[in-house]
Design an enzyme around this catalytic site. Structure first.
Site, short mmCIF file in Angstrom:
data_model
loop_
_atom_site.label_atom_id
_atom_site.label_comp_id
_atom_site.label_asym_id
_atom_site.label_seq_id
_atom_site.Cartn_x
_atom_site.Cartn_y
_atom_site.Cartn_z
N LYS A 1 3.46 0.31 10.15
CA LYS A 1 3.87 1.38 8.99
C LYS A 1 3.24 2.13 10.57
O LYS A 1 3.84 3.63 9.98
CB LYS A 1 3.42 1.02 7.93
CG LYS A 1 4.16 1.29 6.90
CD LYS A 1 2.78 1.41 5.57
CE LYS A 1 2.78 0.12 4.84
NZ LYS A 1 2.18 0.23 3.63
N ARG B 1 4.61 -12.89 10.12
CA ARG B 1 5.23 -11.93 10.03
C ARG B 1 6.62 -11.62 10.86
O ARG B 1 6.78 -12.42 12.14
CB ARG B 1 4.19 -10.30 10.52
CG ARG B 1 3.43 -10.44 10.33
CD ARG B 1 2.38 -9.31 10.58
NE ARG B 1 2.71 -7.44 10.75
CZ ARG B 1 2.08 -7.48 9.64
NH1 ARG B 1 1.04 -7.49 9.06
NH2 ARG B 1 2.78 -6.14 9.00
N GLU C 1 1.09 -1.32 -0.46
CA GLU C 1 -0.30 -0.07 0.21
C GLU C 1 0.51 0.76 0.13
O GLU C 1 1.48 1.76 0.61
CB GLU C 1 -0.97 -0.61 1.13
CG GLU C 1 -2.20 -0.38 1.30
CD GLU C 1 -2.54 -0.17 2.48
OE1 GLU C 1 -3.16 1.08 2.95
OE2 GLU C 1 -3.00 -1.46 3.45
P1 ATP Z 1 -0.35 -1.62 6.76
O1 ATP Z 1 -1.13 -2.75 5.57
O2 ATP Z 1 -1.13 -1.31 7.98
O3 ATP Z 1 -0.70 -0.99 6.50
P2 ATP Z 1 1.51 -2.95 5.65
O4 ATP Z 1 2.66 -3.47 7.09
O5 ATP Z 1 0.47 -4.72 5.90
O6 ATP Z 1 0.88 -2.62 6.45
P3 ATP Z 1 1.48 -3.51 3.42
O7 ATP Z 1 1.54 -2.38 2.15
O8 ATP Z 1 0.07 -3.88 3.39
O9 ATP Z 1 1.29 -2.88 4.53
O10 ATP Z 1 2.50 -4.81 2.89
C1 ATP Z 1 2.93 -5.34 2.26
C2 ATP Z 1 3.44 -6.36 2.28
O11 ATP Z 1 4.66 -6.45 3.01
C3 ATP Z 1 1.61 -8.11 2.13
O12 ATP Z 1 1.67 -8.52 1.90
C4 ATP Z 1 2.02 -7.32 3.90
O13 ATP Z 1 1.73 -8.87 4.14
C5 ATP Z 1 3.53 -8.23 3.66
N1 ATP Z 1 4.39 -7.00 4.70
C6 ATP Z 1 3.59 -6.47 5.65
N2 ATP Z 1 4.59 -6.66 6.89
C7 ATP Z 1 5.74 -7.92 7.43
C8 ATP Z 1 6.64 -7.92 8.47
N3 ATP Z 1 6.00 -6.88 9.07
N4 ATP Z 1 6.44 -9.72 7.88
C9 ATP Z 1 6.34 -9.73 6.83
N5 ATP Z 1 5.59 -9.27 6.17
C10 ATP Z 1 5.40 -8.47 5.65
MG MG Z 2 -1.98 -4.16 4.33
#
Ligand code: ATP
Ligand code: MG
Length: 571
Positions: free
Chosen positions: A273, A263, A36
């Site tokens: 984030k 994660r 995102e």
């Molecule tokens: P948010 O959705 O709350 O903004 P997010 O950390 O999920 O935060 P995204 O940009 O949606 O951010 O994440 C992109 C991809 O990275 C998704 O597939 C997510 O599952 C993966 N991802 C995010 N954080 C982690 C983590 N700590 N470990 C492994 N994969 C992650």
């Molecule tokens: Mg996300």
């Protein structure tokens, strides 16, 4: 098609290998990394990137970069540019497969209409609060919305008018019609479209005033792109029935398989984030690329290499178990990587002037120093040696304990690659602070391995007349608490920040050859650690070096020293 891969196996690879053997998805492997664009990528994202792109590479498949951009009020172009740069820097290539979920808005709108036609979606006029109360709880079933039984015609008409902008924000939503009594709350008629006026979307501008929700968008975007394995983190496990429901009800030709993994959480830092955004916005750090941040941009500025980050992601593995990885694992990998790669140089962090009184004034010698002690093929470089030099304050002690092997009044020490010197006089200012040392040297001891002369200590130095003055930034853990991520939302996690996470040395000296260093170049400053020339800034014309990592795991050492105190050892 490669059935066996080079990298260590994990449960996801096993699923893929079984699918390949069964010729599922026509023997194709297609993954995607779906950020995102509402922040910079961090080390947790690196795990996901390495997994998705790594699998595509190993099984002869493809990996798309797709921006999941359905929340325009939180997203912007700066983040898109940064994310692309970071993925590329990590060493991955999406080739011509850069996509935006917003590129599918028209198609998604049609899919929503398909659900309405089938009696599987309805326009609901309940407000956000009411929807929440009607949803029930984990122990109580939800209640049907009074708008649940609207006719297909009415729903189609209202949905079209939502799109046309006839209704204000929050007045209506489109919901899937599933089961208000489902034990899985995600299945209780989730919202699939909401109204958002007055936001300019970075890709679609003002074309839309309704935006699809994540759960609806994600599975359908995967399907449109022909993704075979949709890898995501465990918090989406309970959303999987919904992922499958949308694809089945709409009847799309491609039905990707969602697979969840845990994660990455890393000690002493954050991978949320939302909280990283707060650190930036409240000025607790310089910016997203502050070298203390666990962002890819921060790690790059700090001097970590893409190879080290990829190696780390591989070594932590992929499982479904919750895991908290030790910071020292990442730092050790960075250290090993830089030990092999970084050229050696000399820098004096806390300068103390030394005048070698029996060395002629104005004389200049070039001494030779290896670029890498374990790799002769990398050659040597020269260092100017002069009558006045700087050594580190910590390498001199007036009143040393027994074990102290470096310079003392009347004692001898070797200046690495140069001479053995003896301290003849200690000069202090009116407050009693040591400001300068007077020394003599032994001309017979020049070089790296001179004969017949044993001194206990070897120290580093730079020529006071030729060294360049720089600023040095020493970083430590961003948080004092090992799991700031886990601190409840009620508490202020910023109270757990380490007040000493940055120490700035404004007057340090580096050997003149470092004048040629380019931003981002990383060196081992002998006896001090690994340092990278800051790519973002200089201070008052002075270069800034960021400490990437110490030479040894100083945290492990602190713990050891607490058991067996050793006075006078380096810190
Ligand atoms: P948010 O959705 O709350 O903004 P997010 O950390 O999920 O935060 P995204 O940009 O949606 O951010 O994440 C992109 C991809 O990275 C998704 O597939 C997510 O599952 C993966 N991802 C995010 N954080 C982690 C983590 N700590 N470990 C492994 N994969 C992650
Ligand atoms: Mg996300």
């Amino acid at each position: 098609m490669h059935e066996e891969s080079r990298r260590p196996g994990n449960f996801i690879r096993q699923i893929i290998e079984a699918d390949l053997r069964a010729h599922k998805h026509g023997g194709r492997v297609a993954t995607r990394f779906p950020p995102e664009p509402n922040g910079y990528l961090h080390i947790g994202h690196a795990k996901s990137i390495c997994l998705n792109f790594g699998i595509a590479e190993d099984y002869g498949g493809t990996c798309n970069l797709r921006f999941d951009d359905t929340n325009p009020h939180k997203e912007n172009i700066e983040f898109i540019v940064a994310i692309k740069e970071d993925v590329r820097w990590l060493g991955y290539d999406w080739q011509d497969r850069l996509y935006f979920a917003s590129g599918y808005f028209e198609q998604l709108y049609d899919y929503a209409r398909t659900l309405i036609y089938k009696g599987k979606a309805y326009v609901c006029d309940l407000g956000t609060e009411e929807i929440r109360t009607f949803r029930g709880t984990l122990t109580e079933p939800g209640r049907d919305s009074p708008y649940r039984n609207r006719s297909v015609e009415e729903n189609l008409d209202l949905f079209a008018r939502m799109r046309a902008g006839e209704f204000p924000d929050g007045s209506r939503v489109l919901r899937a019609k599933i089961d208000m009594a489902s034990p899985n709350i995600n299945m209780r008629d989730p919202t699939i479209y909401r109204i958002r006026h007055g936001v300019v979307h970075h890709q679609t501008g003002e074309e839309w005033c309704i935006y699809p929700m994540y759960d609806f968008t994600h599975c359908l975007s995967d399907s449109i792109e022909g993704i075979t394995h949709s890898l995501c983190t465990l918090e989406f496990e309970d959303h999987r029935p919904l992922y499958d429901w949308f694809l089945d009800e709409i009847g799309v030709p491609c039905h990707p398989q969602q697979i969840e993994f845990s994660r990455l959480s890393l000690q002493y830092t954050l991978t949320s984030k939302r909280r990283l955004t707060q650190l930036v916005e409240q000025g607790h750090v310089e910016d997203w690329d502050d070298p203390r941040m666990p962002t890819i941009a921060g790690m790059r500025r700090r001097g970590y290499t893409p190879a080290a980050i990829r190696d780390f992601c591989e070594r932590i593995g992929v499982t479904k178990a919750d895991n908290l990885v030790e910071m020292s694992l990442l730092e050790n990998i960075v250290r090993e990587d830089l030990d092999r790669k970084a050229p050696r140089r000399m820098a004096v962090l806390h300068p103390l002037k030394v005048v070698i009184e029996d060395y002629p004034e104005g004389q200049l010698e070039q001494v030779e120093a290896p670029n890498h002690p374990q790799d002769e093929s990398r050659g040597t470089h020269t260092l100017p040696f002069t009558r006045e030099i700087y050594i580190d304050r910590h390498d001199f002690m007036e009143d040393p304990p027994k074990q102290f092997k470096r310079l003392t009044p009347g004692g001898e020490v070797r200046l690495r690659y140069a001479y053995v010197i003896r301290c003849t006089e200690v000069i202090k200012d009116e407050r009693g602070e040591i400001v300068e040392l007077r020394c003599s040297h032994d001309p017979a001891t020049r070089g790296a391995n001179p004969q017949g002369r044993k001194v206990k200590g070897v120290i580093h130095w730079v020529s006071a007349t030729h060294a360049r003055e720089v600023e040095i930034r020493l970083y430590d853990r961003l948080f004092e608490h090992p799991t700031p991520d886990k601190v409840g939302d009620g508490k202020d996690f910023t109270k757990l920040l380490n007040p000493n996470s940055l120490r700035t040395l404004t007057r340090s000296y580096v050997e003149p050859s470092l004048e040629q260093a380019k931003p981002g170049d990383t060196f081992q400053f002998e006896r001090e650690g690994y340092f990278s020339l800051d790519a973002a800034s200089t201070r008052e014309g002075k270069a800034i070096f960021n400490r990437t990592v110490t030479l040894r795991d100083s945290w492990a050492k602190i713990e050891q020293e607490q058991h067996a105190p050793k006075p006078g050892t380096e810190n």
